[in-house]
Design an enzyme around this catalytic site. Structure first.
Site, short mmCIF file in Angstrom:
data_model
loop_
_atom_site.label_atom_id
_atom_site.label_comp_id
_atom_site.label_asym_id
_atom_site.label_seq_id
_atom_site.Cartn_x
_atom_site.Cartn_y
_atom_site.Cartn_z
N HIS A 164 0.66 -0.98 0.18
CA HIS A 164 0.04 -0.14 -0.04
C HIS A 164 0.87 1.16 0.02
O HIS A 164 0.49 2.39 -0.18
CB HIS A 164 -0.90 0.01 1.32
CG HIS A 164 -2.40 0.75 1.02
ND1 HIS A 164 -2.39 1.73 -0.09
CD2 HIS A 164 -3.32 0.93 1.93
CE1 HIS A 164 -3.62 2.22 0.00
NE2 HIS A 164 -4.18 1.85 1.20
N THR A 284 -23.92 8.54 -6.97
CA THR A 284 -24.16 7.07 -6.69
C THR A 284 -23.20 6.63 -5.53
O THR A 284 -23.83 6.05 -4.44
CB THR A 284 -23.60 6.21 -7.80
OG1 THR A 284 -24.67 6.68 -9.02
CG2 THR A 284 -24.02 4.57 -7.70
N ASP A 403 -11.09 -8.44 -18.33
CA ASP A 403 -11.14 -9.54 -19.22
C ASP A 403 -10.03 -9.97 -19.95
O ASP A 403 -9.49 -9.44 -20.78
CB ASP A 403 -12.49 -9.18 -20.26
CG ASP A 403 -12.83 -10.35 -21.18
OD1 ASP A 403 -12.16 -11.32 -20.97
OD2 ASP A 403 -13.42 -10.09 -21.98
#
Length: 464
Positions: A164, A284, A403
């Protein structure tokens, strides 16, 4: 049970026509040093694949994964290196040396039920066998490690562990999407030029673009050097992370907001606010965060007399002056938090209250993220009895874009939310505008959260 079948060192792609440097170094910025001794971040990508026999895995999937990883590291060269703190250096630095550096890739086979691991409520510890640890010593620490695990005739997982102090959520998402892009575009003979990475995925490591952070690096570094915690290393220059307790006997689950749920939630919040109090729709992110936090507080059985500090890390790339590229690789986040009394969250308009406070917090970033950073230290100063609940990830990182050529992930899990009290957030796999929430709780808390989350959304849909 999971069985390791291979452990290899993947080196950055190199050939006679490439100009790979033999050695380079990269300084840490203020946000990197803020995260210097936090635990590694871990995540797992789950891929469903019917044609996943051991033969197909070894002859097709694995060679493509390895070769494309090598090419990706060519573009992200510092990540093939390691974090070091030389005695002659005031600050830790990232060093890449071709003689010694690369990324560890562990290959394993599991006979566990893949469907159960990504779709059911299950013990959080069940994910741990599908992650490779980082190599970390006091003077030297790896940056990335990966594990790919085959579930014969079912699919496979790709798990990562990252340091991190070198990477944040947006950075690793860009790396994973770049790796996936290269892998699915390899030709049948596994030949591809390193220059084939699309422009929109090209990373930036330029630290000189960050202006106005003078003094913050040493402020945070001095904080870490002076920190004394039980179980921490005696050597203050040690690169080993501060040990955080891993919660025991907790279960993991994923909850989903549809795009319509978010729309209805936004309409409800707007209708409850006084006229003129909110000129723009809530994002959102804010709506999903507020609803989840209230359900979580209720599931944990917190009382009116309790206090909660809830927080987030806001991406600062576009908030700096001048702004950084969204493809900047490294930590570039600002930590924000709000202390509230639980009684405000347990009222009928608890979600509205949290959304409003979150929105105010995010709006406050417009005053300058570096000014806010100057007031922060890595560990929150929390009074006894205050519960800290944080969110990991974002619905804007595009994790489901990874993908590799066999379809997008069936699920993406931020595994390290089983350290401390937090939940994860990312975009929906199935529809634009939806959100997925990852959660780790005790079993009875998870059952309560499930009931609150589902019942609340059902009421919301029927009331508007």
């Amino acid at each position: 049970m999971s069985t390791i079948i291979d452990v290899c060192h993947v080196l950055p792609f190199s050939n006679s026509s490439s100009s790979t440097p033999t050695e380079l170094s990269l300084p840490l910025n203020f946000s990197d040093i803020f995260n210097l001794k936090f635990p590694p971040v871990q995540s797992i990508f789950f891929y469903k694949l019917g044609e996943s026999t051991t033969t197909f895995f070894k002859t097709v999937i694995l060679p493509r994964i390895k070769h494309s990883l090598s090419i990706t590291l060519f573009h992200f060269l510092p990540l093939a290196g390691h974090l070091s703190w030389p005695q002659n250096s005031a600050k830790p630095i990232v060093i890449y040396n071709t003689a010694n550096d690369g990324v560890l890739l562990t290959v394993a086979v599991s006979d566990e039920d893949l469907d159960h691991l990504y779709s059911d409520i299950r013990y959080a510890s069940e994910s741990h066998p599908y992650l490779a640890p980082l190599s970390v010593s006091e003077p030297k620490a790896s940056i990335l490690s990966f594990q790919i695990t085959l579930f014969p005739n079912k699919g496979f997982t790709i798990g990562y562990t990252l340091n991190h102090a070198v990477l944040d959520g947006r950075s690793i998402s860009l790396f994973m999407n770049s790796w996936a892009c290269i892998c699915r575009n390899l030709d049948a003979n596994l030949k591809i030029s390193p220059s084939s990475l699309p422009e929109e995925l090209n990373p930036s490591f330029d630290r000189t673009l960050i202006q106005g952070s003078e003094g913050l690096e040493m402020k945070y570094l001095n904080y870490w050097l002076g920190l004394k915690l039980p179980g921490s290393e005696a050597n203050p220059r040690s690169l080993k992370p501060i040990p955080f307790p891993v919660l025991a006997d907790v279960v993991r689950a994923t909850f989903r907001f549809s795009r319509e749920d978010i729309k209805k939630l936004g309409e409800r919040v707007k209708s409850k606010l006084e006229r003129g109090n909110q000129t723009k729709p809530f994002s959102t992110y804010v709506l999903a965060y507020a609803y989840t936090l209230v359900c979580m507080v209720k599931a944990k059985g917190l009382k009116n007399s309790n206090k909660v500090k809830f927080g987030l890390t806001a991406d600062s790339r576009t908030r700096l002056n001048p702004p950084l590229s969204r493809n900047y690789i490294g930590n570039c986040v600002t930590s924000c938090d709000v202390l509230v009394e639980v009684e405000h969250l347990l009222k009928e308009n608890g979600v509205v209250y949290v959304a409003k406070r979150l929105n105010e917090m995010i709006k406050g970033l417009e005053n300058g993220v570096l000014e806010i950073a100057k007031e922060k230290v890595p560990f929150m100063d929390v009074e006894p009895g205050v519960r800290v609940i944080l969110v990991a990830g974002s619905n804007r990182f595009g994790k489901y874009g990874a993908d590799f050529g066999w379809g997008k992930p069936m699920n993406v899990e931020i595994t390290t939310i089983d350290v401390g009290e937090s939940f994860s957030m990312m975009e929906s796999r199935d529809e634009s505008g939806g959100v997925e929430i990852g959660l780790v709780l005790k079993k009875h808390e998870m059952e309560m959260f499930d009931s609150l989350f589902v019942h609340g959304l059902k009421m919301l849909r029927s009331s508007l």
